[in-house]
Scaffold this active site. Structure first.
Site, mmCIF file in Angstrom:
data_model
loop_
_atom_site.group_PDB
_atom_site.id
_atom_site.type_symbol
_atom_site.label_atom_id
_atom_site.label_comp_id
_atom_site.label_asym_id
_atom_site.label_seq_id
_atom_site.Cartn_x
_atom_site.Cartn_y
_atom_site.Cartn_z
ATOM 1 N N GLU A 142 0.910 -1.306 -0.362
ATOM 2 C CA GLU A 142 0.188 -0.196 0.169
ATOM 3 C C GLU A 142 1.205 1.018 -0.001
ATOM 4 O O GLU A 142 2.346 1.028 0.901
ATOM 5 C CB GLU A 142 -1.101 0.006 1.565
ATOM 6 C CG GLU A 142 0.079 0.421 2.144
ATOM 7 C CD GLU A 142 -1.123 0.449 3.372
ATOM 8 O OE1 GLU A 142 -1.224 2.281 4.293
ATOM 9 O OE2 GLU A 142 -1.853 0.113 4.211
ATOM 10 N N LYS A 148 -8.549 -3.827 9.654
ATOM 11 C CA LYS A 148 -7.209 -2.967 9.958
ATOM 12 C C LYS A 148 -6.807 -2.768 11.712
ATOM 13 O O LYS A 148 -7.325 -1.834 12.087
ATOM 14 C CB LYS A 148 -6.599 -2.127 9.570
ATOM 15 C CG LYS A 148 -5.615 -0.978 10.363
ATOM 16 C CD LYS A 148 -5.345 -0.243 9.270
ATOM 17 C CE LYS A 148 -4.352 0.635 9.668
ATOM 18 N NZ LYS A 148 -4.205 2.045 9.008
#
Length: 210
Positions: free
Chosen positions: A40, A128
């Site tokens: 990412e 997350k």
């Protein structure tokens, strides 16, 4: 893409955030060359959208590439235009729903049980736990897995080598690793050292019990 399956398979998300767009791009490409499949690029880094665009052109359409720190609906739309195919958020902002509407699965940031319940209702790909180390690390993850045993958790924040091993052993689906993996490479630091750290973290996740 099936982000949940990809996380279960690869078990590592590399988080690239830097003050030098060219160095950040080199970092992304080096990580990819070392076999780190899930990367990412944080939108809080310098010229992050350009980094995503350039990385997408080089990596091709099939390689997973995510945008991190997706806060708003505009963030999600910009990341999608740049070529990201999954989104990572620090919390449950407007970017979550917009990313999903655009076909980008979301690794959504949560911390508390209330946020976990809300994220599950949004049907995000995975949750997350952020900031993981500062909130108790593997011990906190283990506690959360009591009421949420089948929830796909990905601890992020302060995940070094020891924390990665501990969180994976405690039942994390995957771990997200920023500076302990990337170091200063995205600011112009050593790519050789980055490659060594990438091999180390790949070994850690390969040795973890599924």
């Amino acid at each position: 893409m099936d982000l949940t399956a990809a996380l279960a398979t690869h078990r590592l998300v590399a988080i690239v955030r830097g003050d030098d767009a060219d160095a950040a791009l080199r970092t992304v490409l080096a990580l990819a060359e070392e076999g780190v499949e899930l990367i990412e690029v944080s939108l809080s880094g310098k010229d992050a959208l350009t980094v995503i665009e350039r990385a997408r052109r080089t990596l091709g359409p099939e390689r997973p590439l995510g945008a991190g720190t997706v806060l708003t609906a505009d963030d999600a739309r910009a990341a999608h235009r740049a070529g990201a195919d999954f989104a990572v958020t620090p919390g449950l902002g407007d970017g979550v729903a917009t990313a999903q509407e655009l076909g980008m699965p979301v690794l959504a940031g949560v911390l508390t049980p209330t946020e976990i319940i809300a994220a599950r209702a949004l049907r995000v790909a995975a949750l997350k736990i952020f900031p993981a180390a500062q909130s108790g690390g593997a011990a906190y993850l283990k506690a959360l897995r009591g009421p949420f045993p089948d929830t796909p958790f990905v601890p992020v924040g302060g995940i070094d080598e020891a924390a990665a091993r501990a969180c994976l052993a405690a039942g994390a689906l995957a771990v997200g690793v920023g500076s302990p993996l990337v170091g200063d490479a995205a600011d112009g630091g050593s790519i050789t050292a980055l490659r060594e750290r990438a091999r180390l973290f790949r070994t850690i996740v390969a040795e973890a019990t599924p």
